[in-house]
Design an enzyme around this catalytic site. Structure first.
Site, PDB file in Angstrom:
ATOM      1  N   HIS A 295      60.916  40.005  34.727  1.00  0.00           N
ATOM      2  CA  HIS A 295      61.941  40.733  35.480  1.00  0.00           C
ATOM      3  C   HIS A 295      61.446  41.289  36.821  1.00  0.00           C
ATOM      4  O   HIS A 295      61.881  40.867  37.880  1.00  0.00           O
ATOM      5  CB  HIS A 295      62.475  41.905  34.645  1.00  0.00           C
ATOM      6  CG  HIS A 295      63.065  41.533  33.319  1.00  0.00           C
ATOM      7  ND1 HIS A 295      64.238  40.805  33.174  1.00  0.00           N
ATOM      8  CD2 HIS A 295      62.627  41.784  32.055  1.00  0.00           C
ATOM      9  CE1 HIS A 295      64.506  40.653  31.890  1.00  0.00           C
ATOM     10  NE2 HIS A 295      63.551  41.222  31.183  1.00  0.00           N
TER      11      HIS A 295
HETATM   12  O1  RIB Z   1      65.637  45.159  31.779  1.00  0.00           O
HETATM   13  C1  RIB Z   1      64.388  44.876  32.336  1.00  0.00           C
HETATM   14  C2  RIB Z   1      63.835  46.072  33.057  1.00  0.00           C
HETATM   15  O2  RIB Z   1      63.679  47.168  32.160  1.00  0.00           O
HETATM   16  C3  RIB Z   1      62.432  45.834  33.624  1.00  0.00           C
HETATM   17  O3  RIB Z   1      62.224  46.651  34.735  1.00  0.00           O
HETATM   18  C4  RIB Z   1      61.543  46.269  32.507  1.00  0.00           C
HETATM   19  O4  RIB Z   1      60.239  46.653  32.963  1.00  0.00           O
HETATM   20  C5  RIB Z   1      62.291  47.475  32.016  1.00  0.00           C
HETATM   21  O5  RIB Z   1      61.946  48.576  32.844  1.00  0.00           O
END
Ligand code: RIB
Ligand code: CA
Length: 306
Positions: free
Chosen positions: A236
Site C-alpha cells: 500500500h
Molecule cells: O489500508 C492500508 C493502510 O492501512 C496502510 O497504510 C497500512 O500501513 C495501514 O496503515
C-alpha cells in the site's frame, strides 16, 4: 532537479517501512520530518519502528511522536497483517531517539519555515489534520497532500472502509476540505502493487544492504491476502511515495470524495469516479499503476540504501 520538501506521517507498519525506505532512497524527495501516529500497532511500537527504520537508512531525519488515536472514536490496531510488533516480527537495531515535541507542532514549525511543503500521509490522518486545524494560516504553504487512504469498492478493515480512512474519518474529511491539492492512493490502486514470492525473490537478487534485506524479510512475513487468493499481499504505502518520484507510472482522474463519519459505513470514502454528484472534485484519484515499473523503481532505489 528540484527536490520536494516533504513530511511523512506514518504508522509503521510493514508497508510503511518500505515506503519510508523508498522515500529516503530517492533524491527527488527531501524528507525533512517523520511524524508518527498509532495505527497498525500502538504508538509505542510505531514510534520505535519509525526510529529503527530511519536509523537503518543512516539518515538524520527528525522523528516526532503524535496522536495515539483518532480525533474521535476508539483506536483499533491491525496486528493480523503487521504482527504484534508492527514489522512482521523482523527485529531491527534500535534507531536514534525521537525528537521531543508533538507531531502537529513539528509539522506547523516546518510549514512556517518552508513554502511548498508536501504532506505525505500513510497512516491515520490525525496528525496532519491537527496541524492544519490549529494554524489554518499555514495551509497555503502546503504544496500537495498525498495519502494512501480510502477505497471506492470494498474496504479492508470493514466491508465498506479502508483502514486509514476508518481509523480517523473526521481527520481525512478535514484534509479533503482544506483547499489544497489532495492525491489519493486507494485500495484499488494499491491492489495493483501485489507483493508475490517472485517479486520478493527479484528484490533479494538485487543485492543491496540491510534495508533491502529487511524489506525482503518484512515482505516475506506478511500473510498472503485472501482477497487475492493468497497469491500475495498489496504493497500500500510505497504507492503514495512512488507517485511523487515518478508520476508517469500512474494514470489518474479528478473526483469528488465524501467521507462517511457515522454509522455502519464509518470511514467509507464515497468516490464519485463518474461525476454523478455534480460536486466539484476535491481529490486526484490515482487510477492505474505500471506495476512492473513500480517494482523496478522500488528495487533499484532500495538496493542503493545501506
Ligand atoms: O489500508 C492500508 C493502510 O492501512 C496502510 O497504510 C497500512 O500501513 C495501514 O496503515
Ligand atoms: Ca500505514
Amino acid at each position: 532537479m528540484t527536490r520536494r520538501v516533504c513530511v511523512i506521517d506514518t504508522d509503521p507498519g510493514t508497508d510503511d517501512a518500505v515506503a519510508l525506505w523508498l522515500a529516503l532512497a530517492s533524491p527527488e524527495l527531501d524528507v525533512r520530518l517523520v511524524t508518527v501516529a498509532g495505527g497498525n500497532v500502538g504508538l509505542g511500537h510505531t514510534l520505535r519502528n519509525a526510529r529503527a527504520i530511519v536509523g537503518l537508512a543512516g539518515q538524520a531525519v527528525p522523528i516526532v511522536a503524535g496522536a495515539e488515536g483518532p480525533l474521535l472514536g476508539a483506536f483499533r490496531s491491525e496486528t493480523q497483517v503487521h504482527g504484534a510488533d508492527g514489522l512482521a516480527g523482523v527485529a531491527l537495531p534500535e534507531g536514534p531517539p525521537a525528537t521531543p515535541g508533538i507531531a502537529a507542532d513539528a509539522i506547523r514549525a516546518l510549514l512556517r519555515a518552508e513554502v511548498g511543503v508536501t504532506l505525505i500521509g500513510i497512516g491515520p490522518a490525525t496528525n496532519l489534520a491537527l496541524a492544519l486545524a490549529t494554524e489554518p494560516a499555514l495551509i497555503d504553504r502546503v504544496a500537495e497532500i498525498v495519502l494512501m487512504t480510502g477505497a471506492w469498492s470494498e474496504g479492508n478493515i470493514t466491508a465498506s472502509a479502508e483502514f486509514n480512512a476508518w481509523s480517523d474519518p473526521e481527520a481525512l474529511a478535514m484534509l479533503l476540505e482544506c483547499g489544497r491539492p489532495v492525491t489519493l492512493a486507494t485500495l484499488e490502486l494499491t491492489a495493483q502493487a501485489l507483493v508475490t514470492r517472485e517479486r520478493i525473490d527479484a528484490l533479494r537478487a538485487a543485492g543491496g544492504g540491510a534495508c533491502l534485506d529487511a524489506t525482503a524479510r518484512i515482505m516475506s512475513g506478511v500473510p498472503p491476502s485472501r482477497r487475492f487468493a493468497h497469491r500475495g499481499h498489496p504493497l500500500h504505502d510505497p504507492c503514495a511515495i512512488a507517485w511523487l518520484i515518478d508520476p508517469t507510472l500512474f494514470t489518474h482522474r479528478d473526483v469528488h470524495v465524501h467521507v462517511e463519519c457515522g454509522g455502519v459505513a464509518r470511514g467509507r470514502t464515497v468516490v464519485d469516479r463518474w461525476d454523478r454528484s455534480g460536486l466539484a472534485p476535491n481529490a486526484r484519484l490515482l487510477d492505474t499503476l505500471d506495476a512492473e515499473g513500480f517494482f523496478s523503481l522500488l528495487t533499484e532505489r532500495l538496493a542503493a540504501l545501506p
